[in-house]
Design a protein around this motif. Structure first.
Motif, PDB file in Angstrom:
ATOM      1  N   HIS A   1       0.829  -1.208   0.000  1.00 12.59           N
ATOM      2  CA  HIS A   1       0.000   0.000   0.000  1.00 12.59           C
ATOM      3  C   HIS A   1       0.865   1.260   0.000  1.00 12.59           C
ATOM      4  N   ALA A   2       1.941   1.233   0.785  1.00 18.25           N
ATOM      5  CA  ALA A   2       2.819   2.403   0.853  1.00 18.25           C
ATOM      6  C   ALA A   2       3.476   2.682  -0.492  1.00 18.25           C
ATOM      7  N   ARG A   3       3.883   1.625  -1.175  1.00 20.36           N
ATOM      8  CA  ARG A   3       4.511   1.819  -2.487  1.00 20.36           C
ATOM      9  C   ARG A   3       3.495   2.263  -3.535  1.00 20.36           C
ATOM     10  N   LYS A   4       2.308   1.690  -3.455  1.00 21.98           N
ATOM     11  CA  LYS A   4       1.284   2.042  -4.439  1.00 21.98           C
ATOM     12  C   LYS A   4       0.873   3.501  -4.305  1.00 21.98           C
ATOM     13  N   THR A   5       0.778   3.975  -3.084  1.00 19.16           N
ATOM     14  CA  THR A   5       0.389   5.371  -2.855  1.00 19.16           C
ATOM     15  C   THR A   5       1.594   6.308  -2.855  1.00 19.16           C
ATOM     16  N   ARG A   6       2.780   5.740  -3.120  1.00 18.37           N
ATOM     17  CA  ARG A   6       4.016   6.522  -3.230  1.00 18.37           C
ATOM     18  C   ARG A   6       4.291   7.350  -1.974  1.00 18.37           C
TER      19      ARG A   6
ATOM     20  N   SER B   1      -0.019  17.485  -1.884  1.00 13.07           N
ATOM     21  CA  SER B   1       0.683  16.213  -1.787  1.00 13.07           C
ATOM     22  C   SER B   1       0.387  15.470  -0.495  1.00 13.07           C
ATOM     23  N   LYS B   2       0.324  14.158  -0.626  1.00 17.43           N
ATOM     24  CA  LYS B   2       0.170  13.289   0.543  1.00 17.43           C
ATOM     25  C   LYS B   2       1.392  12.391   0.710  1.00 17.43           C
ATOM     26  N   ASN B   3       2.448  12.673  -0.030  1.00 19.17           N
ATOM     27  CA  ASN B   3       3.592  11.775  -0.049  1.00 19.17           C
ATOM     28  C   ASN B   3       4.314  11.692   1.285  1.00 19.17           C
ATOM     29  N   ASN B   4       4.175  12.734   2.094  1.00 20.57           N
ATOM     30  CA  ASN B   4       4.879  12.728   3.370  1.00 20.57           C
ATOM     31  C   ASN B   4       4.014  12.186   4.505  1.00 20.57           C
ATOM     32  N   ASN B   5       2.765  11.896   4.212  1.00 19.48           N
ATOM     33  CA  ASN B   5       1.846  11.475   5.266  1.00 19.48           C
ATOM     34  C   ASN B   5       1.832   9.951   5.370  1.00 19.48           C
ATOM     35  N   ASN B   6       2.472   9.427   6.420  1.00 18.67           N
ATOM     36  CA  ASN B   6       2.586   7.982   6.600  1.00 18.67           C
ATOM     37  C   ASN B   6       1.555   7.443   7.586  1.00 18.67           C
TER      38      ASN B   6
END
Length: 379
Positions: free
Chosen positions: A147-152, A307-312
């Protein structure tokens, strides 16, 4: 039993032998059978507030012999070796028996490790359960990574500290919770009551702690962690040193007072445990740290429009849940090896590990942003 009788009656060890009879409970229920010809019967321990009289001893002896039940003890009329050492007034003889018994049988049940039916230190069932849980956890972890990779999701060195933080608090929370349930079971009396009171207290206090941490440390998530964990560590150490004595000294109180005492003892720990996960989410969302005219300015990914790339957040939630499941099994497994008191120290180490992750996280951010923050700043 012997120690309790000595304490409650004020009599010598030799005298309290008259209050106890122990026989095999035949033809009662049997358990632990490994084949059709082998039966393990429960042991029936009879304790009387006044000494057993000869008539009662004779009746028990006759019934035991009629049912071919093994006789372990018949008051002071029959106390075979090595149990006679338990009722010896010489404390060195008693101490020698107890230490020898524990050394030769690590599975002997105690309040700290009350696994009465465990015939080995780590039963095969527990190993199978642990392997099963680890396999399921591995599968769930793989889904989280996918999921983390798919959502980058952006994953850097700081993010690895956040994941470790989630693991530490997940395992630590469950180890402490399971340990509290067992510890306070002695005080509250029944498993249902202990489970109800402790879950209510932990959930309520941790929920309040989560809310308060967000109000007080709204822009200082690292501060919430670095303030709460040392205090929590001190509370756990107090539990380790004094909780058993507190329980033993208050176990005869009325039920309502024991419930209130349980609530009062657990609330501070639950309150501080509630600080951790909301603070973790904010730490993971922290994307900027700047000095602007001697004022620390922070920004969170949650509040940016794009961006949501930093939101884990999803990754951290999932990691924490998986760690909690594993922590539940580890709590029981570790208790069989080191006891529930040892579990308190393991839980302490988990939260200290989380605190170290928070320190490394803020250090990494300060280093990357080339920003110097004073100790009395907003972090």
């Amino acid at each position: 039993i012997v120690d309790s009788l000595v304490k409650e009656t004020g009599k010598s060890r030799e005298s309290v032998a008259k209050h106890v009879m122990v026989i095999e409970d035949r033809p009662g229920l049997y358990f632990g059978r490994s084949d059709d010809n082998q039966k393990y019967y429960p042991i029936l321990v009879m304790i009387k507030s006044t000494p057993f009289i000869d008539k009662e001893v004779t009746m028990v002896k006759e019934k035991a012999e009629a049912n071919q039940a093994e006789i372990t003890m018949l008051a002071d009329n029959y106390v075979p070796a090595p149990f006679n050492k338990l009722f010896n007034n010489d404390s060195s003889v008693y101490g020698e028996y107890f230490s020898t018994t524990v050394a030769s049988n690590p599975t002997i049940p105690t309040d700290d490790s009350p696994f009465y039916f465990a015939r080995e230190q780590i039963p095969k069932q527990m190993i199978i359960l642990l392997v099963t849980v680890m396999a399921i956890s591995g599968l769930l972890s793989a889904l989280l990574i996918y999921h983390a990779r798919k959502t980058r999701v952006k994953f850097d060195s700081r993010s690895s500290f956040h994941v470790l933080f989630a693991i530490f608090i997940g395992v630590g929370f469950m180890i402490l919770e399971v340990t509290f349930i067992q510890k306070f079971l002695l005080l509250l009396g029944t498993p249902i009551l202990a489970l109800t009171v402790i879950l209510f207290t932990i959930l309520l206090s941790s929920g309040i702690g989560s809310y308060i941490s967000g109000r007080i440390f709204s822009t200082r998530p690292h501060g919430a962690v670095l303030t709460s964990i040392p205090i929590l560590a001190g509370i756990i150490i107090i539990y380790f040193l004094y909780l058993q004595d507190i329980i033993e000294s208050t176990i005869s109180m009325e039920l309502q007072y024991r419930i209130a005492l349980t609530f009062g003892l657990l609330f501070p720990a639950g309150f501080l445990m509630g600080f951790q996960f909301p603070s973790l989410i904010k730490m993971a969302s922290l994307i900027a740290l700047q000095n602007n005219k001697n004022k620390v300015v922070v920004q969170y990914d949650n509040y940016r429009g794009g961006s949501k790339n930093n939101n884990n957040t999803t990754l951290l939630w999932g990691t924490n849940i998986v760690a909690s499941v594993v922590g539940t099994v580890l709590a029981a497994l570790l208790a069989m090896i080191i006891g529930f008191n040892g579990n308190l120290l393991i839980g302490l180490c988990m939260y200290l590990g989380a605190g170290m992750c928070a320190l490394f996280s803020i250090y990494y951010m300060m280093k990357n942003n080339r920003t110097t923050v004073s100790i009395d700043g907003n972090l």
